[in-house]
Design a protein around this motif. Structure first.
Motif, PDB file in Angstrom:
ATOM      1  N   ALA A 507     -24.695-127.856  62.508  1.00 25.96           N
ATOM      2  CA  ALA A 507     -23.984-126.685  62.998  1.00 25.96           C
ATOM      3  C   ALA A 507     -24.595-125.536  62.334  1.00 25.96           C
ATOM      4  CB  ALA A 507     -22.514-126.851  62.712  1.00 25.96           C
ATOM      5  N   TYR A 508     -24.101-124.442  62.973  1.00 26.20           N
ATOM      6  CA  TYR A 508     -24.886-123.121  62.355  1.00 26.20           C
ATOM      7  C   TYR A 508     -23.805-121.931  62.388  1.00 26.20           C
ATOM      8  CZ  TYR A 508     -28.278-119.055  62.226  1.00 26.20           C
ATOM      9  OH  TYR A 508     -28.873-117.943  61.865  1.00 26.20           O
ATOM     10  N   LEU A 509     -23.979-121.194  61.342  1.00 25.20           N
ATOM     11  CA  LEU A 509     -23.034-119.953  61.218  1.00 25.20           C
ATOM     12  C   LEU A 509     -23.997-118.779  61.056  1.00 25.20           C
ATOM     13  CD1 LEU A 509     -19.766-119.836  59.420  1.00 25.20           C
ATOM     14  CD2 LEU A 509     -21.602-118.193  58.727  1.00 25.20           C
ATOM     15  N   ASN A 510     -23.399-117.703  61.596  1.00 31.95           N
ATOM     16  CA  ASN A 510     -23.928-116.239  61.277  1.00 31.95           C
ATOM     17  C   ASN A 510     -22.721-115.390  61.206  1.00 31.95           C
ATOM     18  OD1 ASN A 510     -25.665-113.878  62.089  1.00 31.95           O
ATOM     19  ND2 ASN A 510     -24.376-113.728  63.821  1.00 31.95           N
ATOM     20  N   PHE A 511     -22.833-114.413  60.515  1.00 29.57           N
ATOM     21  CA  PHE A 511     -21.768-113.288  60.411  1.00 29.57           C
ATOM     22  C   PHE A 511     -21.963-112.395  61.220  1.00 29.57           C
ATOM     23  CE2 PHE A 511     -19.962-109.196  58.590  1.00 29.57           C
ATOM     24  CZ  PHE A 511     -18.729-109.608  58.833  1.00 29.57           C
ATOM     25  N   MET A 512     -21.105-111.793  61.805  1.00 25.92           N
ATOM     26  CA  MET A 512     -21.213-110.783  63.096  1.00 25.92           C
ATOM     27  C   MET A 512     -21.683-109.505  62.703  1.00 25.92           C
ATOM     28  SD  MET A 512     -17.353-109.055  63.553  1.00 25.92           S
ATOM     29  CE  MET A 512     -16.778-107.872  62.305  1.00 25.92           C
ATOM     30  N   GLY A 513     -22.997-109.439  63.432  1.00 24.39           N
ATOM     31  CA  GLY A 513     -23.890-108.117  63.372  1.00 24.39           C
ATOM     32  C   GLY A 513     -25.035-108.699  62.607  1.00 24.39           C
ATOM     33  N   GLU A 515     -27.028-110.969  63.001  1.00 20.74           N
ATOM     34  CA  GLU A 515     -27.938-111.701  64.082  1.00 20.74           C
ATOM     35  C   GLU A 515     -29.000-110.456  64.280  1.00 20.74           C
ATOM     36  OE1 GLU A 515     -24.729-110.223  66.720  1.00 20.74           O
ATOM     37  OE2 GLU A 515     -24.772-110.938  64.830  1.00 20.74           O
ATOM     38  N   PHE A 516     -28.580-109.215  64.299  1.00 18.38           N
ATOM     39  CA  PHE A 516     -29.515-108.280  64.822  1.00 18.38           C
ATOM     40  C   PHE A 516     -29.708-107.101  63.835  1.00 18.38           C
ATOM     41  CE2 PHE A 516     -25.151-106.261  66.192  1.00 18.38           C
ATOM     42  CZ  PHE A 516     -25.124-105.229  65.479  1.00 18.38           C
ATOM     43  N   GLY A 517     -29.458-107.743  62.395  1.00 16.69           N
ATOM     44  CA  GLY A 517     -30.024-107.069  61.341  1.00 16.69           C
ATOM     45  C   GLY A 517     -29.046-105.547  60.945  1.00 16.69           C
ATOM     46  N   HIS A 518     -27.644-106.042  61.119  1.00 18.78           N
ATOM     47  CA  HIS A 518     -26.828-104.694  60.835  1.00 18.78           C
ATOM     48  C   HIS A 518     -27.188-104.127  59.601  1.00 18.78           C
ATOM     49  CE1 HIS A 518     -23.111-102.280  60.479  1.00 18.78           C
ATOM     50  NE2 HIS A 518     -23.146-102.613  61.937  1.00 18.78           N
ATOM     51  N   PRO A 519     -27.530-102.757  59.668  1.00 19.68           N
ATOM     52  CA  PRO A 519     -27.670-102.090  58.254  1.00 19.68           C
ATOM     53  C   PRO A 519     -26.557-102.053  57.356  1.00 19.68           C
ATOM     54  CG  PRO A 519     -27.259-100.258  60.099  1.00 19.68           C
ATOM     55  CD  PRO A 519     -27.120-101.969  60.801  1.00 19.68           C
ATOM     56  N   GLU A 520     -27.027-101.912  56.184  1.00 21.70           N
ATOM     57  CA  GLU A 520     -26.119-101.435  55.035  1.00 21.70           C
ATOM     58  C   GLU A 520     -25.298-102.755  54.594  1.00 21.70           C
ATOM     59  OE1 GLU A 520     -24.418 -98.151  56.903  1.00 21.70           O
ATOM     60  OE2 GLU A 520     -25.743 -96.852  55.714  1.00 21.70           O
ATOM     61  N   TRP A 521     -24.019-102.565  54.007  1.00 21.54           N
ATOM     62  CA  TRP A 521     -23.206-103.576  53.433  1.00 21.54           C
ATOM     63  C   TRP A 521     -21.829-103.250  54.253  1.00 21.54           C
ATOM     64  CZ3 TRP A 521     -25.719-100.015  50.311  1.00 21.54           C
ATOM     65  CH2 TRP A 521     -25.167 -98.759  50.079  1.00 21.54           C
ATOM     66  N   ILE A 522     -20.902-104.246  53.733  1.00 23.24           N
ATOM     67  CA  ILE A 522     -19.560-104.136  54.146  1.00 23.24           C
ATOM     68  C   ILE A 522     -18.810-103.495  52.880  1.00 23.24           C
ATOM     69  CG2 ILE A 522     -17.330-105.405  54.801  1.00 23.24           C
ATOM     70  CD1 ILE A 522     -19.318-107.329  55.947  1.00 23.24           C
ATOM     71  N   ASP A 523     -17.903-102.482  52.957  1.00 21.90           N
ATOM     72  CA  ASP A 523     -16.997-101.901  52.101  1.00 21.90           C
ATOM     73  C   ASP A 523     -15.823-101.423  52.658  1.00 21.90           C
ATOM     74  OD1 ASP A 523     -16.185-100.865  49.577  1.00 21.90           O
ATOM     75  OD2 ASP A 523     -17.580 -99.208  49.618  1.00 21.90           O
ATOM     76  N   PHE A 524     -14.695-102.185  52.372  1.00 23.59           N
ATOM     77  CA  PHE A 524     -13.635-101.860  53.086  1.00 23.59           C
ATOM     78  C   PHE A 524     -13.112-100.793  52.518  1.00 23.59           C
ATOM     79  CE2 PHE A 524     -13.872-106.176  54.323  1.00 23.59           C
ATOM     80  CZ  PHE A 524     -12.817-106.274  55.656  1.00 23.59           C
ATOM     81  N   PRO A 525     -12.091 -99.726  53.020  1.00 19.89           N
ATOM     82  CA  PRO A 525     -11.416 -98.609  52.442  1.00 19.89           C
ATOM     83  C   PRO A 525     -10.744 -98.946  51.166  1.00 19.89           C
ATOM     84  CG  PRO A 525     -10.783 -98.806  54.830  1.00 19.89           C
ATOM     85  CD  PRO A 525     -11.427-100.129  54.521  1.00 19.89           C
ATOM     86  N   ARG A 526     -11.027 -97.951  50.049  1.00 22.30           N
ATOM     87  CA  ARG A 526     -10.575 -98.300  48.824  1.00 22.30           C
ATOM     88  C   ARG A 526     -10.732 -96.862  48.001  1.00 22.30           C
ATOM     89  NH1 ARG A 526     -15.040 -98.677  45.541  1.00 22.30           N
ATOM     90  NH2 ARG A 526     -17.034 -99.056  46.429  1.00 22.30           N
ATOM     91  N   GLU A 527      -9.891 -96.704  46.860  1.00 28.25           N
ATOM     92  CA  GLU A 527      -9.914 -95.494  46.334  1.00 28.25           C
ATOM     93  C   GLU A 527     -11.481 -95.218  45.938  1.00 28.25           C
ATOM     94  OE1 GLU A 527      -7.528 -93.718  42.302  1.00 28.25           O
ATOM     95  OE2 GLU A 527      -7.457 -95.989  42.885  1.00 28.25           O
TER      96      GLU A 527
END
Length: 674
Positions: A507-513, A515-527
Motif C-alpha cells: 500500500a502507499y501513503l502520501n500527506f496532502m500537498g 504529491e505536488f511538492g507543497h512549499p515550506e513546512w507545517i506550523d500550527f498557530p502558537r505563541e
C-alpha cells in the motif's frame, strides 16, 4: 502436547522465544474469555458508548446519565438545563464505581434540549473540579473564555441511505493522509463540509482511494495535530458537527473513497480542565499510578491497558467510530510507545529487545483484542500499525499467534530518504542502500510504503521538496524558468516517489500537498509565531496553475498511481532485481512484464545502454520522469519500440536484453507490448 503456533512454525528465528509467544497468546485468550463471559461476544462487550453518558429510556420517560468514576467521593451533574446549579443533581454510586442519575422528562429532563451545555462536578482526592465526562459525544469551546464544555447532542438520526461502500473492494490502498483544519487555502481552520465539498473530489482526481483523517477526536490544543486527545468520543467541534463528519464520510463513500481514522490510543492529554487525567480524583483511573502513567517524551498520560474498565473504554471507542461514523478502519498511532515501557527509545538490535522485561504485555493484549473487535464488527475494515520497532507478529493474524494488524507503516523508509538528502551528496548515493531499505520486509507483513508523511513536514524537519529546493521554490518554480536547483529537485522528487511505491510495500501513503511538492513546512498557530495560520494551510492554487512546476509534479503523481494500479505493481510481491550498476548508479528491476530503469547518477547519461528484460518481446515506455509535461527535459522518445535480443553466456544460458537511452536523474518504466 499443544500444537505449535503458526507464527513460530513459519519463522524459525522465533523458536527461542516460543514460550513467551505462547504466554502472550494465553494472556489474550484469557482476556477474550473474560469478555465473552461478560457478554455474548467482544462486539457486544464494546457497547460502552450505549450505556455511559446520556442514554434515553423511553419506558421510564427520561434520560439516564452514567459515568465510571471509581475513586470519586461525590459527583454532580449540572448545566444550562438546571441553571448551572452545581450541586442540585447528585449522582448515586453503584457497582464497580459507576455513578448514575435519572432525569425524568417531567422534572429536570424537561430542560434538557439538543445543544444543552453541561459538565459534571467531581469531588475526590484532588479536590472539587468541574469536568467533562469521558463519554461526551460533543465538546465545544467558548470563543471568549477558551474553555471546553460538554454539549448534549441528540439530533435526528443521520441518513445513511444508499451508503454501501466496502473497503474490501479496493485491491490496493493509495492513502491520502489529511487534516481537515489545514485543508483550506485561507489562513483559518477548515471544516468537515469544506473538506467534503472541495478536497474529496481533488483526492479522487489525484488517483488516491483512501482518505486517512488526522485530528478527528477532540483535542484542546490545535497545534498538537490531534495527538493529545481529550474527549475520545467527540469529533473535534472546531471543524463542525458530528453530522458534518458523517456527511464527509458518506460523500467519500459515494466517490468510492475509503476513510480511515488516525486513532490515538497510545496516550491522552494531561490537562485537568479537559480529558481523562484525574477525572475521579485519583491519578490511577485510566493510567498506572505515578511516573509509570506518564509519557515523558510527549508530556502526556498513558493508559493502563491491563485494567478491564480501561480496555472496555478503548474497545467501546473503536466500535463507536465504526458503527456511528462508518469509518473503514484505523491507523493506530504510537504503537511503539504502547508496547514498550521505554516507549521505543532504544536500538532494536537483538531478539531480546522484543521479548524482554521492557515489553508491555498488557498493551499487546489490548491491541490483539482491538484487532479482533475491528474485524468482528467490520470484517473488511483495515488496521494499520505505526510501529517503528518491527515487533514480530504485529501483522500476523490473531489465529496464528500474532497481534492481527493488516498493515504496518514502513517507517524506516522516510527516515532513510531524509538521511540521504541531508547527509549524503548525490554522487555518493549507494543504489544498494536504496534497494535494501525498500525491500527489507517479510513477505507476510503487508507494508504501507511512503517517502514522507506529516512527520517530515513539521517545523523542525522539512518535506522532501523543501529539503531539495529550499528558497528556490519561491522564485524558480515557473515553467519557463530554468533553475539548476529546481531541476535537480523535481527530478529527484519524482524518482524518490516512484521507487518507493514500486519497491516499498503493498500500500502507499502520501500527506496532502506533498504529491505536488507543497512549499515550506507545517506550523500550527502558537505563541511563537504570533498565532498565525500562514503555515497551517494548503496552497491548492499552486497545483492548479499550469504555469508552475507544482502542477507538473502533481500530474506526475497522478500518472504514477495510475500506472502502478493498472499494472498491479503493489500486488505483485517483491520486484525481481535484474541489474545493479554501481558505476552508472543504475538499478533495473521488474514486476511481471513491467520494467523499471532508475539512473540516480547526477550527470552520466548513456546511449544504447543494455538492460536485461523479464522476457523476449517489444517494449515501450509507459512512464518517464523526464517527460516535458512532468517538468523534465523530454529526452525519451515514447514512440520508439525497444525490441529485445538474446544473448547466450558461456554456460549456455540465454537472457534477453533491450537497448535504452539511460538518462541521468531519470526513471523510465517500460512494458512489453503483446
Amino acid at each position: 502436547m499443544a500444537e505449535r503456533l503458526k507464527i513460530v512454525k513459519d519463522d524459525p528465528w522465533l523458536e527461542p522465544v516460543e514460550g513467551e509467544l505462547e504466554y502472550r497468546r494465553k494472556l489474550y485468550l484469557d482476556a477474550l474469555k473474560e469478555i465473552e463471559e461478560a457478554s455474548e461476544s467482544i462486539a457486544d462487550y464494546a457497547d460502552g458508548y450505549l450505556y455511559f453518558g446520556f442514554q434515553r429510556d423511553e419506558e421510564a420517560h427520561g434520560w439516564w446519565f452514567r459515568e465510571w468514576l471509581p475513586g470519586a467521593w461525590e459527583v454532580f451533574l449540572f448545566g444550562d438545563f438546571n441553571g448551572w446549579e452545581r450541586r442540585s443533581l447528585p449522582l448515586a454510586r453503584g457497582a464497580d464505581g459507576v455513578w448514575s442519575i435519572f432525569l425524568y422528562d417531567g422534572d429536570w429532563g424537561r430542560g434538557l434540549k439538543h445543544g444543552s451545555l453541561y459538565k459534571i462536578l467531581v469531588h475526590g482526592e484532588n479536590g472539587w473540579h468541574e469536568r467533562i465526562p469521558a463519554y461526551a459525544r460533543r465538546v465545544v469551546q467558548d470563543d471568549a473564555t477558551k474553555n471546553f464544555t460538554a454539549q448534549f447532542w441528540n439530533p435526528e438520526p443521520f441518513d445513511w441511505t444508499g451508503d454501501c461502500f466496502d473497503i474490501g473492494n479496493l485491491p490496493t490502498l493509495y492513502i491520502y493522509e489529511s487534516h481537515v483544519g489545514m485543508a483550506v487555502e485561507q489562513e483559518r481552520v477548515g471544516s468537515y463540509a469544506e473538506f467534503a465539498r472541495d478536497v474529496l473530489p481533488r483526492i479522487k482526481r489525484a488517483g488516491y482511494n483512501t482518505v486517512q483523517l488526522m485530528g478527528v477526536a477532540e483535542h484542546p490544543y490545535y497545534g498538537s495535530f490531534g495527538y493529545h486527545v481529550s474527549s475520545f468520543f467527540a469529533p473535534s467541534s472546531r471543524f463542525g458537527t458530528p453530522e458534518e463528519l458523517k456527511a464527509l464520510i458518506r460523500s467519500a463513500h459515494a466517490l468510492d473513497l475509503a476513510v480511515v481514522m488516525d486513532l490515538v490510543h497510545a496516550h491522552y492529554v494531561k490537562n485537568l480542565n479537559e480529558g481523562l487525567n484525574g477525572l475521579d480524583g485519583t491519578d490511577c483511573q485510566y493510567s498506572p499510578s505515578g511516573e509509570e502513567g506518564y509519557q515523558p517524551y510527549w508530556d502526556s498520560k498513558l493508559f493502563d491497558y491491563g485494567k478491564p474498565q480501561v480496555r472496555h473504554f478503548l474497545l467501546s471507542n473503536i466500535k463507536y467510530w465504526l458503527d456511528e461514523f462508518r469509518f473503514d478502519g484505523f491507523r493506530f498511532d504510537g504503537v511503539t510507545s504502547m508496547i514498550y515501557r521505554h516507549h521505543g527509545y532504544t536500538e532494536f538490535d537483538s531478539r531480546g529487545k522484543y521479548f524482554g522485561p521492557d515489553v508491555n504485555r498488557a498493551a499487546l493484549t489490548y491491541l490483539t483484542l482491538a484487532n479482533t473487535l475491528v474485524h468482528e464488527v467490520r470484517p473488511s475494515a483495515v488496521t494499520i500499525a505505526e510501529d517503528v520497532s518491527g515487533m514480530p507478529g504485529m501483522c500476523i493474524p490473531v489465529g496464528d499467534g500474532g497481534v492481527g494488524f493488516d498493515y504496518r507503516l514502513g517507517m524506516a523508509v522516510p527516515d532513510f530518504w531524509i538521511r540521504m538528502l541531508k547527509d549524503v551528496p548525490d554522487e555518493d548515493w549507494n543504489i544498494w542502500d536504496i534497494w535494501n531499505i525498500l525491500t527489507d520486509r517479510l513477505p507476510v507483513v503487508r507494508t504501507v510504503a511512503y517517502a514522507e508523511s506529516h512527520d517530515q513536514a513539521m517545523v523542525g524537519d522539512q518535506t522532501i521538496a523543501f529539503r531539495l529546493m529550499d528558497k528556490e521554490m519561491y522564485t524558480g518554480m515557473a515553467c519557463g524558468v530554468r533553475n539548476i536547483v529546481v531541476e535537480r529537485g523535481i527530478a529527484l522528487h519524482k524518482m524518490i516517489r516512484l521507487v518507493t511505491i514500486a519497491l516499498g510495500g503493498q500500500a502507499y501513503l502520501n500527506f496532502m500537498g506533498n504529491e505536488f511538492g507543497h512549499p515550506e513546512w507545517i506550523d500550527f498557530p502558537r505563541e511563537g509565531n504570533g498565532w498565525s495560520y500562514r503555515y497551517a494551510r494548503r496552497q491548492w492554487s499552486l497545483a492548479d496553475d499550469a504555469g508552475l512546476r507544482y502542477a507538473q509534479l502533481g500530474l506526475f503523481d497522478r500518472d504514477m498511481l495510475d500506472m502502478v494500479e493498472r499494472n498491479g505493481i503493489m500486488r505483485s510481491g517483491y520486484a525481481y532485481n535484474h541489474l545493479m550498476d554501481t558505476a552508472a548508479k543504475t538499478m533495473v528491476f521488474s514486476h511481471g512484464c513491467v520494467l523499471f530503469v532508475f539512473n540516480w547518477h547526477p550527470s552520466l547519461s548513456i546511449a544504447d545502454y543494455i538492460v536485461p528484460v523479464p522476457e523476449a518481446g517489444r517494449y515501450r515506455i509507459i512512464l518517464s520522469t523526464d517527460d516535458l509535461r512532468y517538468g523534465g527535459q523530454g529526452r525519451n522518445d515514447r514512440s520508439v519500440a525497444h525490441f529485445s535480443f538474446p544473448v547466450t553466456d558461456d554456460e549456455g544460458v540465454t537472457r534477453h536484453y533491450i537497448k535504452v537511452y539511460n538518462i541521468c536523474r531519470t526513471a523510465v518504466v517500460y512494458k512489453i507490448i503483446r
